[in-house]
Design a protein around this motif. Structure first.
Motif, PDB file in Angstrom:
ATOM      1  N   THR A 120    -102.361  18.031  83.061  1.00 18.23           N
ATOM      2  CA  THR A 120    -101.853  16.859  82.352  1.00 18.23           C
ATOM      3  C   THR A 120    -100.337  16.774  82.316  1.00 18.23           C
ATOM      4  O   THR A 120     -99.801  15.722  82.033  1.00 18.23           O
ATOM      5  N   GLY A 121     -99.629  17.859  82.561  1.00 15.88           N
ATOM      6  CA  GLY A 121     -98.195  17.808  82.354  1.00 15.88           C
ATOM      7  C   GLY A 121     -97.353  18.305  83.496  1.00 15.88           C
ATOM      8  O   GLY A 121     -96.155  18.489  83.338  1.00 15.88           O
ATOM      9  N   SER A 122     -97.915  18.527  84.661  1.00 16.08           N
ATOM     10  CA  SER A 122     -97.173  19.135  85.751  1.00 16.08           C
ATOM     11  C   SER A 122     -96.447  18.086  86.585  1.00 16.08           C
ATOM     12  O   SER A 122     -96.736  16.884  86.502  1.00 16.08           O
ATOM     13  N   PRO A 123     -95.493  18.525  87.420  1.00 14.77           N
ATOM     14  CA  PRO A 123     -94.876  17.585  88.365  1.00 14.77           C
ATOM     15  C   PRO A 123     -95.889  16.907  89.276  1.00 14.77           C
ATOM     16  O   PRO A 123     -95.719  15.741  89.631  1.00 14.77           O
ATOM     17  N   ASP A 124     -96.965  17.613  89.657  1.00  9.58           N
ATOM     18  CA  ASP A 124     -97.997  16.994  90.495  1.00  9.58           C
ATOM     19  C   ASP A 124     -98.662  15.832  89.762  1.00  9.58           C
ATOM     20  O   ASP A 124     -98.902  14.767  90.347  1.00  9.58           O
ATOM     21  N   SER A 125     -98.971  16.030  88.467  1.00 14.42           N
ATOM     22  CA  SER A 125     -99.562  14.947  87.682  1.00 14.42           C
ATOM     23  C   SER A 125     -98.595  13.776  87.573  1.00 14.42           C
ATOM     24  O   SER A 125     -98.997  12.604  87.646  1.00 14.42           O
ATOM     25  N   ALA A 126     -97.315  14.089  87.388  1.00 13.98           N
ATOM     26  CA  ALA A 126     -96.300  13.041  87.290  1.00 13.98           C
ATOM     27  C   ALA A 126     -96.219  12.242  88.587  1.00 13.98           C
ATOM     28  O   ALA A 126     -96.155  11.004  88.571  1.00 13.98           O
ATOM     29  N   ASP A 186     -84.845  15.347  90.899  1.00 13.28           N
ATOM     30  CA  ASP A 186     -83.815  16.369  90.938  1.00 13.28           C
ATOM     31  C   ASP A 186     -82.684  15.941  91.864  1.00 13.28           C
ATOM     32  O   ASP A 186     -82.657  14.801  92.350  1.00 13.28           O
ATOM     33  N   LEU A 187     -81.741  16.844  92.124  1.00 13.70           N
ATOM     34  CA  LEU A 187     -80.589  16.500  92.954  1.00 13.70           C
ATOM     35  C   LEU A 187     -80.972  16.158  94.391  1.00 13.70           C
ATOM     36  O   LEU A 187     -80.226  15.478  95.093  1.00 13.70           O
ATOM     37  N   LYS A 188     -82.139  16.616  94.843  1.00 13.33           N
ATOM     38  CA  LYS A 188     -82.603  16.318  96.202  1.00 13.33           C
ATOM     39  C   LYS A 188     -83.429  15.038  96.266  1.00 13.33           C
ATOM     40  O   LYS A 188     -83.896  14.662  97.333  1.00 13.33           O
ATOM     41  N   GLY A 189     -83.622  14.406  95.097  1.00 15.99           N
ATOM     42  CA  GLY A 189     -84.408  13.187  95.069  1.00 15.99           C
ATOM     43  C   GLY A 189     -85.900  13.413  94.952  1.00 15.99           C
ATOM     44  O   GLY A 189     -86.681  12.460  95.024  1.00 15.99           O
ATOM     45  N   LEU A 220     -85.713  19.464  82.741  1.00 13.71           N
ATOM     46  CA  LEU A 220     -84.461  20.164  82.493  1.00 13.71           C
ATOM     47  C   LEU A 220     -83.474  19.984  83.648  1.00 13.71           C
ATOM     48  O   LEU A 220     -83.736  20.386  84.779  1.00 13.71           O
ATOM     49  N   GLY A 221     -82.339  19.337  83.374  1.00 11.73           N
ATOM     50  CA  GLY A 221     -81.306  19.126  84.376  1.00 11.73           C
ATOM     51  C   GLY A 221     -81.516  17.911  85.243  1.00 11.73           C
ATOM     52  O   GLY A 221     -80.615  17.525  86.004  1.00 11.73           O
ATOM     53  N   ASN A 222     -82.689  17.277  85.152  1.00 17.67           N
ATOM     54  CA  ASN A 222     -83.025  16.142  86.006  1.00 17.67           C
ATOM     55  C   ASN A 222     -82.943  14.840  85.218  1.00 17.67           C
ATOM     56  O   ASN A 222     -82.654  14.840  84.026  1.00 17.67           O
ATOM     57  N   GLY A 223     -83.209  13.703  85.870  1.00 19.92           N
ATOM     58  CA  GLY A 223     -83.116  12.428  85.178  1.00 19.92           C
ATOM     59  C   GLY A 223     -83.616  11.282  86.033  1.00 19.92           C
ATOM     60  O   GLY A 223     -84.030  11.469  87.187  1.00 19.92           O
ATOM     61  N   VAL A 224     -83.596  10.080  85.465  1.00 23.44           N
ATOM     62  CA  VAL A 224     -83.991   8.865  86.176  1.00 23.44           C
ATOM     63  C   VAL A 224     -82.735   8.303  86.849  1.00 23.44           C
ATOM     64  O   VAL A 224     -81.773   7.953  86.173  1.00 23.44           O
ATOM     65  N   ALA A 261     -80.501  15.892  74.148  1.00 20.35           N
ATOM     66  CA  ALA A 261     -80.582  17.286  74.569  1.00 20.35           C
ATOM     67  C   ALA A 261     -80.522  17.417  76.087  1.00 20.35           C
ATOM     68  O   ALA A 261     -79.826  18.281  76.630  1.00 20.35           O
ATOM     69  N   HIS A 262     -81.252  16.550  76.799  1.00 20.28           N
ATOM     70  CA  HIS A 262     -81.231  16.597  78.256  1.00 20.28           C
ATOM     71  C   HIS A 262     -79.905  16.097  78.816  1.00 20.28           C
ATOM     72  O   HIS A 262     -79.477  16.527  79.890  1.00 20.28           O
ATOM     73  N   LEU A 263     -79.253  15.185  78.105  1.00 19.83           N
ATOM     74  CA  LEU A 263     -77.934  14.716  78.534  1.00 19.83           C
ATOM     75  C   LEU A 263     -76.952  15.882  78.619  1.00 19.83           C
ATOM     76  O   LEU A 263     -76.171  15.990  79.571  1.00 19.83           O
ATOM     77  N   ALA A 264     -76.998  16.772  77.651  1.00 22.93           N
ATOM     78  CA  ALA A 264     -76.063  17.896  77.614  1.00 22.93           C
ATOM     79  C   ALA A 264     -76.237  18.840  78.794  1.00 22.93           C
ATOM     80  O   ALA A 264     -75.300  19.540  79.173  1.00 22.93           O
ATOM     81  N   LEU A 265     -77.428  18.844  79.410  1.00 22.06           N
ATOM     82  CA  LEU A 265     -77.746  19.855  80.420  1.00 22.06           C
ATOM     83  C   LEU A 265     -78.006  19.263  81.797  1.00 22.06           C
ATOM     84  O   LEU A 265     -78.553  19.941  82.669  1.00 22.06           O
ATOM     85  N   ILE A 266     -77.592  18.016  82.033  1.00 22.93           N
ATOM     86  CA  ILE A 266     -77.840  17.378  83.325  1.00 22.93           C
ATOM     87  C   ILE A 266     -77.147  18.153  84.443  1.00 22.93           C
ATOM     88  O   ILE A 266     -76.053  18.693  84.264  1.00 22.93           O
ATOM     89  N   HIS A 267     -77.789  18.242  85.599  1.00 26.88           N
ATOM     90  CA  HIS A 267     -77.204  18.927  86.752  1.00 26.88           C
ATOM     91  C   HIS A 267     -76.216  18.006  87.469  1.00 26.88           C
ATOM     92  O   HIS A 267     -76.444  16.801  87.579  1.00 26.88           O
ATOM     93  N   PHE A 268     -75.132  18.595  88.001  1.00 24.72           N
ATOM     94  CA  PHE A 268     -74.088  17.816  88.665  1.00 24.72           C
ATOM     95  C   PHE A 268     -74.255  17.848  90.183  1.00 24.72           C
ATOM     96  O   PHE A 268     -74.425  18.930  90.761  1.00 24.72           O
ATOM     97  N   PRO A 269     -74.172  16.696  90.864  1.00 21.74           N
ATOM     98  CA  PRO A 269     -74.131  16.711  92.332  1.00 21.74           C
ATOM     99  C   PRO A 269     -72.879  17.445  92.824  1.00 21.74           C
ATOM    100  O   PRO A 269     -71.836  17.441  92.159  1.00 21.74           O
ATOM    101  N   LYS A 270     -72.972  18.045  93.991  1.00 20.78           N
ATOM    102  CA  LYS A 270     -71.855  18.839  94.507  1.00 20.78           C
ATOM    103  C   LYS A 270     -70.602  17.993  94.733  1.00 20.78           C
ATOM    104  O   LYS A 270     -69.482  18.483  94.551  1.00 20.78           O
ATOM    105  N   ALA A 271     -70.774  16.744  95.159  1.00 20.50           N
ATOM    106  CA  ALA A 271     -69.620  15.909  95.498  1.00 20.50           C
ATOM    107  C   ALA A 271     -68.977  15.255  94.276  1.00 20.50           C
ATOM    108  O   ALA A 271     -67.950  14.587  94.415  1.00 20.50           O
TER     109      ALA A 271
END
Length: 346
Positions: A120-126, A186-189, A220-224, A261-271
């Protein structure tokens, strides 16, 4: 000397991260590749995430943790210090040595529990839910955004609509409501989760249920994400907040982190070299923005806060004329970004 000893102990603890969590964070539970608990002091809840599997070093390494409520993060030595209420670092190292000398329980019974949760809660389900959904054009989701004052139609591939999305509250029987489905990437899309906004059947507002917004998967670290990554981008909490600003900066890539909370921990693209933080006007938004700015600055990224006049930018968009909101945002942009990203005033 103590630094090298601490690094070695942290490495050994990470090799047995689940056993450390079971011992010191016994009020939590395993969920996929994370151990989830309330905080580093073993309070029950779902705020702190400890990575149980992953690389040995770097971001997302095994044994690293982050508290989405406070923005705190660290390694398993920090967990031992907080959960055991130790103040002297030498006592923390002694406690780590003591733990590493203990016999280990077989963790295999937990694996069956993990498989049941992944249904019910995995990335595959998503990903399955997102694949079953359809583009939002002409749907109740598009109508919902329109009633929030959001007119942009660019780069909305990560937003979809599902007409009968299940919703369950507590032990009650599930019901279905139309829902806007947002892909969390994630950063790779790659899709790592989805965010659901249940809508009333007119599409004019959120559904009249206890919790009309929920996310699932690895957040964690990801977003829309809206728009392709560039050297400049903006990040905010809610989807509506980010899209409200994107109506006025249509070519600037943006990310909705989905919570403070997720805003504080977003991952940054390298560029990335400049980050605009679309702050919400509340205590949680202020704290998350401060944490994010500190993280960005530490990585050599210029961080600029853009603040709304009201609670958030969607409140501003619905309350004020676009020209007034555009002028307020223009004053907070770097000069070179005005011509590059801002559409002409109308």
């Amino acid at each position: 000397m103590s630094s090298s000893v601490a690094s070695e102990l942290a490495r050994r603890l990470a090799q047995d991260a689940e056993a450390v969590c079971r011992y010191y964070l016994s009020n939590g539970r395993r969920h996929g590749r994370y151990w989830i608990v309330g905080d580093a002091r073993n309070t029950p809840g779902r705020s702190l995430y400890v990575r149980l599997t992953g690389p040995e070093s770097g971001k997302g390494a095994t044994g690293k943790w982050a508290d989405l409520a406070t923005g705190e993060f660290g390694d398993l030595l920090d967990i031992i210090r907080e959960s055991a209420s130790l103040h002297d670092f030498s006592d923390v190292l002694d406690e780590a040595r003591r733990f590493l000398s203990l016999p280990r329980d077989d963790p295999r019974p937990q694996q069956a529990f993990d498989r049941s949760e992944r249904k019910t809660g995995s990335p595959d389900s998503a990903r399955r839910l997102f694949d079953m959904s359809r583009p939002i054009a002409g749907t109740l989701a598009a109508r919902y955004l329109h009633h929030r004052g959001i007119s942009t139609q660019q780069d909305l591939e990560n937003l979809r609509f599902y007409p009968r999305c299940y919703y369950r509250s507590g032990n009650e029987a599930p019901e279905t409501w139309p829902a806007m489905i947002a892909a969390v990437t994630d950063l790779k899309g790659q899709i790592t989760g989805v965010h659901r906004t249940w809508l009333d059947r007119s599409g004019r507002d959120k559904a009249p249920i206890a919790c009309p917004r929920r996310a699932m998967g690895e957040l964690l670290g990801n977003g829309v994400r809206f728009g392709a990554p560039l050297d400049v981008m903006a990040v905010g909490e809610g989807i509506e907040t980010v899209l409200s600003v994107r109506c006025l900066l249509p070519s600037m890539p943006m990310i909705a982190a989905l919570s403070s909370a997720h805003l504080a921990l977003i991952h940054f693209p390298k560029a990335l070299r400049r980050l605009y933080v679309l702050r919400d006007n509340d205590t949680a938004g202020e704290r998350a923005s401060a944490t994010l700015i500190d993280r960005a600055t530490a990585e050599g990224i210029e961080a600029v806060v853009i603040s709304p006049a009201l609670g958030d930018f969607n409140d501003d968009l619905r309350r004020f004329r676009k020209a007034r909101l555009q002028a307020a945002i223009r004053d907070q942009l770097a000069p070179e970004d005005i011509d590059r990203f801002m559409s002409p005033a109308r």
